[in-house]
Structures are given as C-alpha cells and as structure tokens.
Design a protein around this motif. Structure first.
Motif, PDB file in Angstrom:
ATOM      1  N   ARG A   1       0.849  -1.193   0.000  1.00 17.60           N
ATOM      2  CA  ARG A   1       0.000   0.000   0.000  1.00 17.60           C
ATOM      3  C   ARG A   1       0.885   1.243   0.000  1.00 17.60           C
ATOM      4  NH1 ARG A   1      -5.060   1.516   0.603  1.00 17.60           N
ATOM      5  NH2 ARG A   1      -5.722  -0.657   0.866  1.00 17.60           N
TER       6      ARG A   1
ATOM      7  N   VAL B   1       1.776   4.907   0.953  1.00 16.67           N
ATOM      8  CA  VAL B   1       1.444   5.751   2.103  1.00 16.67           C
ATOM      9  C   VAL B   1       2.016   7.156   1.957  1.00 16.67           C
ATOM     10  CG1 VAL B   1       1.236   3.807   3.690  1.00 16.67           C
ATOM     11  CG2 VAL B   1       3.474   4.887   3.337  1.00 16.67           C
TER      12      VAL B   1
ATOM     13  N   ASP C   1       0.454  -4.329   2.935  1.00 20.12           N
ATOM     14  CA  ASP C   1      -0.931  -3.949   3.220  1.00 20.12           C
ATOM     15  C   ASP C   1      -1.404  -4.517   4.558  1.00 20.12           C
ATOM     16  OD1 ASP C   1      -3.403  -2.639   2.222  1.00 20.12           O
ATOM     17  OD2 ASP C   1      -4.186  -4.691   2.335  1.00 20.12           O
TER      18      ASP C   1
ATOM     19  N   TYR D   1      -0.481  -2.202   7.315  1.00 17.84           N
ATOM     20  CA  TYR D   1      -0.904  -0.808   7.199  1.00 17.84           C
ATOM     21  C   TYR D   1      -1.940  -0.468   8.272  1.00 17.84           C
ATOM     22  CZ  TYR D   1      -3.164   3.357   5.285  1.00 17.84           C
ATOM     23  OH  TYR D   1      -3.699   4.606   5.119  1.00 17.84           O
TER      24      TYR D   1
ATOM     25  N   THR E   1      -4.167   6.994  -1.176  1.00 15.22           N
ATOM     26  CA  THR E   1      -3.464   5.733  -0.979  1.00 15.22           C
ATOM     27  C   THR E   1      -4.064   4.674  -1.887  1.00 15.22           C
ATOM     28  OG1 THR E   1      -2.785   4.057   0.633  1.00 15.22           O
ATOM     29  CG2 THR E   1      -4.978   5.008   0.911  1.00 15.22           C
TER      30      THR E   1
END
Length: 285
Positions: free
Chosen positions: A85, A87, A95, A98, A111
């Motif tokens: 992911r 950021v 992910d 996260y 995002t």
C-alpha cells in the motif's frame, strides 16, 4: 545481505578445501553464458541474461572448477508477490501492516495498493552449466527454518556430482557449436557469392548504360557536325555579300555545339572491371 555473504563465503571455502577452485570469468568468455533464474518460490529457469534488463546486471560469471569443468553458481534471494500500500512520499508498506491514520478512512483517495515481488530472506543456490549449448541446472533452496549453511556438506557433494555430468554434455555442446560455425561459414560464403554475382551484373549493366549513352551522344554530335559542314558548303556557293553574315552565324552555331571530338567521352567510360573487381571463390573454400 549478511546472511547471503556468510553462506557464499562458507560455500566457496568448502569448495576450495575440496580442491575445486572458485573464480570469476567474463560472461563473453568463449561459449560461456550466465543464465538468469527467477526469484519466485518456484525455481523457474529463464532465458539467458538480457543485457537490456536493468533490474540486475551481472558483469562476471561465478564458476567453480570441477575436474576441469566449469560449473556456474548463482545465489538469489527468493521473492514472493506481496500486496503493498502506498502511504505517501514514494513509500510503500505491506498492506497487512498498514494502519490507517485516525480520523481518516482506510481507503482514502491518497493511498492505493499494488502487488510487487518482495524478498523473503530465504536463499536459493543454483548450479548450472555455463555453456551456451548445455541446458542443465540444479538448485538448493531454504524453506521454513532450514538454512543452506546447515546443508553445506550435502551441497558441496551435489555440486561435485553435478560437475561429473558436465564432460559429456559440454562435448556435445562444443560439437553443436562447431556444426553451427561451419553452417554459418557456408551461409556466409553463399551470401558472398550471391553478392559478388549481383555486383558483377550491376557493374556490367552500368558500364553498358554509360557506353550506350556515349554512343547516342556521339551520334547527336556527329549529326550536328555533318549538318554544319553541309551548311558551310552551301554558304560557300552563295554571293560574297550573303556569305559574311551566314558564316558568322555558322561560327556561333559551332561554338554552341562545342567540341565534337568523342575521345574525351570515351576515355571517361568505365569498364565493368573498373567499376567492380570480381572475387574468385575456390572450390571447397
């Protein structure tokens, strides 16, 4: 990196201790080539390393010499597809790790996720035939808590056994290369013969065209010259009062036509041999 260097150092020392020299050779050394191996969990052998692939660029082949035969060695870190992911600030995190900032939606517009191969820390050692006409490879891979360093004696024995398979395969590969070389030379000779014939035909045609143009040009000059000579004879039979202006016009006409000697044009003509020197191919050359 430290894990890989520790294992590589131990492996090379163990091979040297068994009388097998480890060295680096240029990837353009004779028939040697360095294979590219996938980093996925399944050890898929890929095509020969593409120099245009900027993801990795080995400059030398790492080889171990087993009874006069070279065995290529490649150490890679296994990677697996992982959902990442974004950021911000060109940074990605896994992910599953996260944590969305408080007060903001997990799926905020700034995002997104992407799947990329990420290293796992597990190593895979690949032994392969560095000969460009030999397809042979074997691998040892870490899994779970099993580490290559703990299997070092078995790996050294496996590399030795791998090297024992090489002589016959390399001999076949060399024979194939020699056959390809001879075939290439035959094809090159045939291309050279065809090109030589084409150049001979082309030079003959160009020479003939130039000669035809010279003949046509001379025919035109000769016709004009004969025309002016006939005029000169006719003017000579006219009264003196008429001859002077006509002779002046005749002189202007000859000046306009220019030289009527064909020799300079003939000297400029190029024969086929002057345009191209044919090559002589010996039988069985």
């Amino acid at each position: 990196m430290e894990h890989a260097l520790t294992f590589a150092n131990a492996l090379f020392l163990a091979l040297e201790a068994n009388g097998h020299r480890v060295s680096l050779i240029d990837r353009y050394y004779g028939p040697a080539r360095r294979l590219a191996f996938g980093t996925g969990e399944q050890p898929i052998q890929q095509k020969e390393h593409d120099p245009n692939d900027r993801s990795w660029a080995p400059k030398r082949l790492t080889v171990v010499h087993i009874d006069g035969q070279m065995v290529g060695l490649a150490l890679v870190e296994v990677a697996v597809p992982t959902l990442l992911r974004y950021v911000g600030n060109s940074t990605y995190v896994r992910d599953i790790d996260y944590i969305a900032p408080k007060g903001r939606s997990r799926h905020a517009t700034d995002t997104w996720t992407i799947t990329r191969d990420c290293p796992t820390g597990k190593l895979r050692l690949v032994a392969y035939a560095p000969h460009c006409r030999v397809e042979l490879a074997e691998h040892w891979q870490e899994s779970g808590k099993s580490r290559l360093l703990a299997r070092l004696p078995d790996i050294v024995a496996g590399i030795q056994a791998f090297g024992a398979k090489m002589p016959a395969l390399v001999a076949q590969g060399d024979a194939q290369l020699e056959c390809e070389r001879r075939q290439y030379e035959v094809e090159q000779r045939q291309r050279a013969i065809r090109e030589d014939r084409r150049r001979i035909e082309e030079s003959t045609r160009q020479s003939q065209d130039q000669l035809d143009a010279l003949i046509h040009h001379w025919a035109e000059i000769k016709a004009r010259s004969e025309f002016l000579e006939r005029l000169e004879k006719d003017i000579a039979g006219l009264p003196a009062s008429e001859r002077a202006p006509l002779l002046a016009r005749l002189a202007l006409a000859r000046e306009l036509i220019g030289p009527t000697d064909p020799m300079p044009h003939f000297r400029a003509w190029r024969t086929p041999a002057e345009r191209y020197t044919p090559k002589h191919f010996e039988e069985g050359e």
